[in-house]
Design an enzyme around this catalytic site. Sequence first.
Site, PDB file in Angstrom:
ATOM      1  N   GLU A  60     -18.643 -69.988  35.030  1.00 25.38           N
ATOM      2  CA  GLU A  60     -17.561 -69.158  34.501  1.00 25.38           C
ATOM      3  C   GLU A  60     -16.409 -69.011  35.485  1.00 25.38           C
ATOM      4  O   GLU A  60     -15.245 -69.064  35.101  1.00 25.38           O
ATOM      5  CB  GLU A  60     -18.089 -67.773  34.089  1.00 25.38           C
ATOM      6  N   HIS A 129     -25.148 -60.227  25.449  1.00 25.84           N
ATOM      7  CA  HIS A 129     -24.443 -60.775  24.298  1.00 25.84           C
ATOM      8  C   HIS A 129     -23.752 -59.705  23.477  1.00 25.84           C
ATOM      9  O   HIS A 129     -23.384 -59.938  22.339  1.00 25.84           O
ATOM     10  CB  HIS A 129     -25.428 -61.573  23.431  1.00 25.84           C
TER      11      HIS A 129
END
Lengths: 328, 397
Positions: A60, A129
């Site tokens: 990321e 999530h």
Amino acid sequence: MTQMTVLEALGAAMAHEMARDSDVVILGEDVGTAGGIFRTTQGLQQRFGPDRVIDTPLDEKGIAAHAVGMALYGLRPIAEIQFSGFIHDAFEQLMFGATKYRWMTGGQYSVPMVIRAPSFGGINGGFWHSQSPEAYYCHGGGMKIVVPSTPQDAYGLLLAAIRDPDPTLVLEPVPLYRTLRGEVNDDGEAIGIGEAAIVRPGNDLTALSYGPMCHDVLAVAEQMAENPGYDIEVIDLRSLMPFDVDAITASVQRTGRLVVVHEAPLSLGFGAELAATVQERAFGYLHCPIGRVAAPDLPYGFSGGDEYYRPNKARIAAAIRRAMEFDF
Amino acid sequence: MVNGTSTPSAPTAFLGQPRPVVAPLLERAADLAIAQVLDADGVPNGNLAEPDLSQAQLRTMYETMALVRVIDEKGWQLQRSGRLEFWIPSRGQEAAHVASALAMDAADWIFLADREPGAMLLRGASLQSLFAQFFGRADEPLKGRRLPLLLGDRALNIIPCMTQVGAYLPHAAGAAWAAKLKGDKTRFIVYFGDGATSRGEFHSAMNFAGIHRPPIVFFCQNNGWAVSTPTDRQTAADSFAEKGDAYKVRNLRVDGNDPLAVFAATKEALACTDEQGATLIEAVTYRLGFHTSSDNPDLYRQPEEVAAWERWDPLPRMRKYLQACGYWDERAEAQMQQRCEDEVREAVTAAEAMAPSEPAAMFDDVFAEPTWQLREQRERLLAELETELETELETGA
Ligand SMILES: Cc1ncc(C[n+]2csc(CCOP(=O)(O)OP(=O)(O)O)c2C)c(N)n1
């Protein structure tokens, strides 16, 4: 006008800009061949090639950091973070890199990049999530943040983010991706960053939200409207940085009551900023304390625990009732 | 003690275990596969051929290195006498950055770390603009917003470093990839230290570069130390260069105090960007000075180690080479020293007299257009300043 889901609207916005501007590129994990794990970028690599829709390593901070470099050179990268729960590896890159180049170079360089981050809970996806990371990225200067909650806004705000000369974070409403379908005017028109939408005009209380929660707030407002004196104005902020202070202030000065709803944790959540700003500008108009409905200061729910963790309609209705019934 | 000149004073006390003195790696250059043109005395005895450089280029190389040293000594004095808030010495690392920057074309992009003022000079930055940056003056390219030596200027294709060590490596790689995508011929060099190789972004950038082959030189100045951390506490690898192997990034070690070797290695790296993309160069050098003006190396390193590296000082080495070529003599040296000192003194005077930034200017350039929040906060500051002024006028303060 075309019927689209939120996902399709996001894809349509990217396809439109990539066709219009050869400097627009996409990078992220699995965005190419697979079209993204949610299929948001489906078909784009086929259409624009692997050099413009780049499958990156699982990294990321690397995704964000290489996008910064591409933007410095003049591209308009759209960096996809697979889930906003994983965005924090890129925090330094975003908050001390992307957002600081313009300032630290005296305006010589800019970083016109977009970070797309699927966000919010309600899908029983557990901690990583289901995140609402907005507060971290509103703090410290240089980042714009938009949060669409309809297919049209997804289309128009993503276009605005791509065209914006500064780094813009798009927090996408995962729970609405496929469940919400609507008419989209897909003629390339962007929605101004910083402009709220009054989704239900009303006179007795202002209910402020953003992202998926807007739909719950609207549903509660409609239900409660049967009661006299419960004509609730619902505002979807759509942009958090900057947010539409004029629309909010005007609304609260008219209604005299404000309830803010978000699914991020309560303490130091974005609602705190909204409440503080409104009391500075509309103190004399307020009939009651500003209410906040938010998640507890906990790790996100537990498996299957979304309904206790996230604000729900009952909690929103209770906060509205408290505001309405408040007595000095 | 002055900024690393000659032998430092004996350490009073180490704050931790004293470290054994490590002999300069350059003494074993051949064994360690460190590319070298010159020996310690400036004689071309090394394992690498002399690069093809004209007399004028060689002189530019040396004179820029010498000017950097004069700037460094002046900056140190200014900091010690309270006229500059901070200083980052470049002493000992002149060859590494000057020779590599000289190998680049003017259109190539340079991402700086913080010990490379010579790169700015080679691109034509004036001494006054450099000192204006050190003094944080309003009218310097970065508007006085960065600490001294975090230099850059878009007009020169030089990007100042993000202060988080190493975090900008992928910015350079991403920009290089963007140039390739756009079909431009621009090439890139990014400077960083040995400490930076421990950051995640070093991994990110190497990984990306191995896959996408952007036209870039990753230029690691291994100066032996990251503040007080020696290289064997930074990595267990035998070299920093070899880290490129795992990423399939071409890599090599070069004597960073040998300007000719650095020039040759950088030129070669640039020549193969089309086929290989990136090269990781580890320039083996040594930080003769303090880490910064806030440091005290006597607390962690031995004077003998510094003294051993003084023998590899790139300036006398290059001077001896030039003299042997017949391009330089004592007179040229004396004249150049005088000129450098005069020019630096004038630049200091001129830059110090320049105006500092207006306080409200700090609100500029956060976004292309300020948000309402920034506009309001700026108004508040202006009102505050006005009230202060009124109070001053009223009270005569
Ligand atoms: C990410 C980060 N951590 C710590 C620091 C504080 N710091 C500044 S320079 C430095 C050492 C850097 O060492 P190296 O990369 O070898 O470069 P050198 O200073 O030796 O040129 C440290 C720890 C920093 N600026 N950034």
